[in-house]
Design a protein around this motif. Structure first.
Motif, PDB file in Angstrom:
ATOM      1  N   SER A 164       0.903  -1.316  -0.188  1.00  0.00           N
ATOM      2  CA  SER A 164       0.053  -0.056   0.002  1.00  0.00           C
ATOM      3  C   SER A 164       0.910   1.319  -0.058  1.00  0.00           C
ATOM      4  O   SER A 164       2.016   1.308   0.137  1.00  0.00           O
ATOM      5  CB  SER A 164      -0.881   0.064   1.156  1.00  0.00           C
ATOM      6  OG  SER A 164      -0.317   0.119   2.352  1.00  0.00           O
ATOM      7  N   ASP A 165       0.320   2.395  -0.287  1.00  0.00           N
ATOM      8  CA  ASP A 165       1.045   3.732  -0.560  1.00  0.00           C
ATOM      9  C   ASP A 165       1.548   3.930   0.977  1.00  0.00           C
ATOM     10  O   ASP A 165       2.454   4.697   1.145  1.00  0.00           O
ATOM     11  CB  ASP A 165       0.094   4.673  -0.853  1.00  0.00           C
ATOM     12  CG  ASP A 165      -0.324   4.436  -2.472  1.00  0.00           C
ATOM     13  OD1 ASP A 165       0.558   4.045  -2.915  1.00  0.00           O
ATOM     14  OD2 ASP A 165      -1.274   4.977  -2.750  1.00  0.00           O
ATOM     15  N   SER A 166       0.904   3.590   2.130  1.00  0.00           N
ATOM     16  CA  SER A 166       1.304   3.833   3.591  1.00  0.00           C
ATOM     17  C   SER A 166       2.367   2.891   3.973  1.00  0.00           C
ATOM     18  O   SER A 166       2.767   3.064   4.879  1.00  0.00           O
ATOM     19  CB  SER A 166       0.208   3.605   4.455  1.00  0.00           C
ATOM     20  OG  SER A 166      -0.437   2.384   4.343  1.00  0.00           O
ATOM     21  N   GLY A 167       2.848   2.022   3.159  1.00  0.00           N
ATOM     22  CA  GLY A 167       3.860   1.017   3.579  1.00  0.00           C
ATOM     23  C   GLY A 167       3.298  -0.249   4.323  1.00  0.00           C
ATOM     24  O   GLY A 167       4.219  -1.033   4.461  1.00  0.00           O
ATOM     25  N   GLY A 168       2.265  -0.383   4.127  1.00  0.00           N
ATOM     26  CA  GLY A 168       1.629  -1.673   4.397  1.00  0.00           C
ATOM     27  C   GLY A 168       1.752  -2.762   3.542  1.00  0.00           C
ATOM     28  O   GLY A 168       2.156  -2.482   2.164  1.00  0.00           O
ATOM     29  N   VAL A 169       1.281  -3.971   3.720  1.00  0.00           N
ATOM     30  CA  VAL A 169       1.727  -5.110   2.898  1.00  0.00           C
ATOM     31  C   VAL A 169       0.540  -6.206   3.411  1.00  0.00           C
ATOM     32  O   VAL A 169       0.306  -6.312   4.396  1.00  0.00           O
ATOM     33  CB  VAL A 169       3.304  -5.826   3.071  1.00  0.00           C
ATOM     34  CG1 VAL A 169       3.175  -6.254   4.375  1.00  0.00           C
ATOM     35  CG2 VAL A 169       3.333  -7.008   1.989  1.00  0.00           C
ATOM     36  N   THR A 170       0.002  -6.766   2.324  1.00  0.00           N
ATOM     37  CA  THR A 170      -0.863  -7.888   2.440  1.00  0.00           C
ATOM     38  C   THR A 170      -0.357  -8.942   1.560  1.00  0.00           C
ATOM     39  O   THR A 170      -0.021  -8.733   0.430  1.00  0.00           O
ATOM     40  CB  THR A 170      -2.317  -7.561   1.882  1.00  0.00           C
ATOM     41  OG1 THR A 170      -2.813  -6.324   2.472  1.00  0.00           O
ATOM     42  CG2 THR A 170      -3.414  -8.425   2.116  1.00  0.00           C
ATOM     43  N   ILE A 171      -0.446 -10.302   2.145  1.00  0.00           N
ATOM     44  CA  ILE A 171       0.121 -11.450   1.429  1.00  0.00           C
ATOM     45  C   ILE A 171      -0.906 -12.513   1.553  1.00  0.00           C
ATOM     46  O   ILE A 171      -1.507 -12.654   2.543  1.00  0.00           O
ATOM     47  CB  ILE A 171       1.358 -12.022   2.266  1.00  0.00           C
ATOM     48  CG1 ILE A 171       2.428 -10.845   2.125  1.00  0.00           C
ATOM     49  CG2 ILE A 171       1.960 -13.121   1.610  1.00  0.00           C
ATOM     50  CD1 ILE A 171       3.767 -11.058   2.929  1.00  0.00           C
ATOM     51  N   LEU A 172      -0.978 -13.409   0.482  1.00  0.00           N
ATOM     52  CA  LEU A 172      -2.038 -14.281   0.207  1.00  0.00           C
ATOM     53  C   LEU A 172      -1.182 -15.343  -0.173  1.00  0.00           C
ATOM     54  O   LEU A 172      -0.569 -15.467  -1.263  1.00  0.00           O
ATOM     55  CB  LEU A 172      -3.056 -14.014  -0.546  1.00  0.00           C
ATOM     56  CG  LEU A 172      -4.171 -15.098  -0.745  1.00  0.00           C
ATOM     57  CD1 LEU A 172      -5.685 -14.511  -0.928  1.00  0.00           C
ATOM     58  CD2 LEU A 172      -3.875 -16.023  -1.993  1.00  0.00           C
ATOM     59  N   LEU A 173      -1.571 -16.808   0.267  1.00  0.00           N
ATOM     60  CA  LEU A 173      -0.898 -17.945  -0.169  1.00  0.00           C
ATOM     61  C   LEU A 173      -1.968 -19.062  -0.350  1.00  0.00           C
ATOM     62  O   LEU A 173      -2.647 -19.302   0.534  1.00  0.00           O
ATOM     63  CB  LEU A 173       0.326 -18.434   0.735  1.00  0.00           C
ATOM     64  CG  LEU A 173       1.123 -19.933   0.456  1.00  0.00           C
ATOM     65  CD1 LEU A 173       1.955 -19.473  -0.753  1.00  0.00           C
ATOM     66  CD2 LEU A 173       1.975 -20.327   1.452  1.00  0.00           C
ATOM     67  N   VAL A 174      -1.995 -19.625  -1.476  1.00  0.00           N
ATOM     68  CA  VAL A 174      -2.936 -20.664  -1.658  1.00  0.00           C
ATOM     69  C   VAL A 174      -2.498 -22.121  -2.314  1.00  0.00           C
ATOM     70  O   VAL A 174      -1.548 -22.173  -2.762  1.00  0.00           O
ATOM     71  CB  VAL A 174      -3.765 -20.274  -3.040  1.00  0.00           C
ATOM     72  CG1 VAL A 174      -3.006 -19.909  -4.300  1.00  0.00           C
ATOM     73  CG2 VAL A 174      -4.962 -21.009  -3.285  1.00  0.00           C
ATOM     74  N   TYR A 175      -3.220 -22.847  -1.612  1.00  0.00           N
ATOM     75  CA  TYR A 175      -2.810 -24.377  -1.930  1.00  0.00           C
ATOM     76  C   TYR A 175      -3.956 -24.987  -2.255  1.00  0.00           C
ATOM     77  O   TYR A 175      -4.719 -25.607  -1.538  1.00  0.00           O
ATOM     78  CB  TYR A 175      -2.056 -24.964  -0.466  1.00  0.00           C
ATOM     79  CG  TYR A 175      -1.376 -26.532  -0.468  1.00  0.00           C
ATOM     80  CD1 TYR A 175       0.109 -26.465  -0.749  1.00  0.00           C
ATOM     81  CD2 TYR A 175      -2.262 -27.429  -0.813  1.00  0.00           C
ATOM     82  CE1 TYR A 175       0.558 -27.745  -0.900  1.00  0.00           C
ATOM     83  CE2 TYR A 175      -1.806 -28.626  -0.920  1.00  0.00           C
ATOM     84  CZ  TYR A 175      -0.258 -28.773  -1.147  1.00  0.00           C
ATOM     85  OH  TYR A 175       0.283 -30.036  -1.143  1.00  0.00           O
ATOM     86  N   VAL A 176      -4.070 -24.983  -3.504  1.00  0.00           N
ATOM     87  CA  VAL A 176      -5.225 -25.625  -4.172  1.00  0.00           C
ATOM     88  C   VAL A 176      -6.593 -24.994  -3.953  1.00  0.00           C
ATOM     89  O   VAL A 176      -7.066 -23.889  -4.538  1.00  0.00           O
ATOM     90  CB  VAL A 176      -5.268 -27.248  -3.886  1.00  0.00           C
ATOM     91  CG1 VAL A 176      -6.689 -27.638  -4.805  1.00  0.00           C
ATOM     92  CG2 VAL A 176      -4.227 -27.938  -4.213  1.00  0.00           C
ATOM     93  N   ASP A 177      -7.167 -25.272  -2.537  1.00  0.00           N
ATOM     94  CA  ASP A 177      -8.294 -24.607  -2.158  1.00  0.00           C
ATOM     95  C   ASP A 177      -8.245 -23.972  -0.691  1.00  0.00           C
ATOM     96  O   ASP A 177      -9.253 -23.371  -0.264  1.00  0.00           O
ATOM     97  CB  ASP A 177      -9.476 -25.605  -2.437  1.00  0.00           C
ATOM     98  CG  ASP A 177      -9.299 -27.026  -1.492  1.00  0.00           C
ATOM     99  OD1 ASP A 177      -8.253 -26.900  -1.010  1.00  0.00           O
ATOM    100  OD2 ASP A 177     -10.301 -27.789  -1.733  1.00  0.00           O
ATOM    101  N   ASP A 178      -7.022 -24.145  -0.257  1.00  0.00           N
ATOM    102  CA  ASP A 178      -6.771 -23.545   0.994  1.00  0.00           C
ATOM    103  C   ASP A 178      -5.922 -22.437   1.149  1.00  0.00           C
ATOM    104  O   ASP A 178      -5.050 -22.266   0.123  1.00  0.00           O
ATOM    105  CB  ASP A 178      -5.886 -24.662   1.870  1.00  0.00           C
ATOM    106  CG  ASP A 178      -6.825 -25.519   2.466  1.00  0.00           C
ATOM    107  OD1 ASP A 178      -8.063 -25.416   2.905  1.00  0.00           O
ATOM    108  OD2 ASP A 178      -6.592 -26.831   2.417  1.00  0.00           O
ATOM    109  N   ILE A 179      -6.423 -21.275   1.761  1.00  0.00           N
ATOM    110  CA  ILE A 179      -5.610 -19.933   1.602  1.00  0.00           C
ATOM    111  C   ILE A 179      -5.151 -19.585   2.929  1.00  0.00           C
ATOM    112  O   ILE A 179      -5.824 -19.408   3.946  1.00  0.00           O
ATOM    113  CB  ILE A 179      -6.587 -18.959   0.931  1.00  0.00           C
ATOM    114  CG1 ILE A 179      -6.958 -19.388  -0.326  1.00  0.00           C
ATOM    115  CG2 ILE A 179      -6.221 -17.499   0.977  1.00  0.00           C
ATOM    116  CD1 ILE A 179      -8.058 -18.596  -1.118  1.00  0.00           C
ATOM    117  N   ILE A 180      -3.948 -18.899   2.978  1.00  0.00           N
ATOM    118  CA  ILE A 180      -3.500 -18.304   4.018  1.00  0.00           C
ATOM    119  C   ILE A 180      -3.530 -16.792   3.830  1.00  0.00           C
ATOM    120  O   ILE A 180      -2.806 -16.562   2.778  1.00  0.00           O
ATOM    121  CB  ILE A 180      -2.357 -18.642   4.676  1.00  0.00           C
ATOM    122  CG1 ILE A 180      -2.240 -20.235   5.049  1.00  0.00           C
ATOM    123  CG2 ILE A 180      -1.562 -17.857   5.669  1.00  0.00           C
ATOM    124  CD1 ILE A 180      -0.635 -20.752   5.421  1.00  0.00           C
TER     125      ILE A 180
END
Length: 243
Positions: free
Chosen positions: A112-128
Motif C-alpha cells: 500500500s502507499d502507506s507502507g503496509g503489505v498484504t500477503i496471500l498464499l494458496v494451496y489448491v483450495d486452502d488460503i492463508i
C-alpha cells in the motif's frame, strides 16, 4: 496432448519453504494469520478447450440416446480442472492489484502507499491471508467472497497436516496430529518406541509364500512418509517472536 503430457496433472501447491517463511514473518512482525477455504474450487475454473463428456450412466439409461455433453464449466475429475481453477484465481488476484511471486507462483502480495503489505498464499483450495494492512485484508475477503464461494475459518490452526499454535512467545508448529492419524490408519498407534527400525540380529530368509500386499495402501503410506520427512522440522518447529 496424447503422447506428450496427457497423463500429467497440474495442481497449484505452495512450497513448504514459502509456508515456513510466511509463518516466520507473521511471528516476527506480529501479523494475524487467517485461513480461508474455497468451496468446490475446481468448479470455478473456466475451460479454454472444447470438452465432450459421455452422459452419466443413470441419465443415459433414462434418455436412451447416443447424445453426449459439452461442458461449459470445469468438473472434478478433469485433468484441466486444477489448472483452470488456478488460472482464474490468479487472474482475479492480478486484477485486484496484487503481484505474483516468481519464486512461488502460489504467493500473491500487495504493497500500500502507506507502507503496509498484504500477503496471500494458496494451496489448491486452502488460503492463508496475512499482513499488516487490515483495511486491504478486509477488502480482499469481501471481493473473494463475491467472486468465489469462500468460507472464512478464522485464525490459522491447521494447514497441510501442520498444527499451528499461537502464544505470547511466538508461533509453534508441529505434526503431532498428522503422525497420530498416520499411526492410527496403519494400526500402529499402540506400538512402543524402538531405538532401531529393525530388530537387532534379525536373520532374513527367502519367503516361501509372498503375502498379499495392497499396492494402493502401500503407495499412499510411502507418500505420506515422504511428505512427513519433507515437512517435519525435527517433529516440532518453533518460530520465536523476535522484536
Amino acid at each position: 496432448m496424447y503422447g506428450i503430457d496427457y497423463q500429467e496433472t497440474f495442481a497449484p501447491v505452495a512450497k513448504m519453504n514459502t509456508v515456513r517463511i510466511l509463518l516466520s514473518l507473521a511471528a516476527k512482525y506480529n501479523w494475524h494469520l487467517e485461513q480461508l477455504y474455497v468451496k468446490n474450487a475446481f468448479l470455478h475454473g473456466d475451460l479454454e478447450e472444447e470438452i465432450i463428456m459421455e452422459i452419466p450412466p443413470d441419465f443415459k439409461e433414462k434418455s436412451k440416446s447416443n447424445k453426449v455433453c459439452k461442458l461449459k464449466k470445469a468438473l472434478y475429475g478433469l485433468k484441466q480442472s486444477p489448472r483452470a481453477w488456478f488460472g482464474r484465481f490468479s487472474k482475479f488476484m492480478l486484477l485486484n492489484g496484487y503481484r505474483q511471486s516468481q519464486g512461488d507462483h502460489t504467493l500473491f502480495f500487495k504493497h500500500s502507499d502507506s507502507g503496509g503489505v498484504t500477503i496471500l498464499l494458496v494451496y489448491v483450495d486452502d488460503i492463508i491471508l496475512t499482513g499488516n494492512n487490515e483495511e486491504e485484508k478486509a477488502s480482499l475477503r469481501k471481493n473473494l467472497t463475491k467472486e468465489f464461494d469462500i468460507k472464512e475459518l478464522g485464525r490459522l490452526k491447521y494447514f497441510l497436516g501442520i498444527e499451528v499454535a499461537h502464544s505470547s512467545k511466538g508461533i509453534f508448529i508441529s505434526q503431532q496430529k498428522y503422525i497420530k492419524d498416520l499411526l492410527r490408519e496403519t494400526g500402529k498407534l499402540a506400538c512402543k518406541l524402538a531405538p532401531a527400525p529393525v530388530e537387532p540380529n534379525l536373520k532374513l530368509g527367502e519367503a516361501k509364500e509372498d503375502p498379499d500386499v495392497d499396492k494402493g495402501a502401500y503407495q499412499r503410506l510411502v507418500g505420506k512418509l515422504i511428505y512427513l520427512s519433507h515437512t517435519r522440522p525435527d517433529i516440532a518447529f518453533a518460530v520465536s517472536m523476535i522484536s
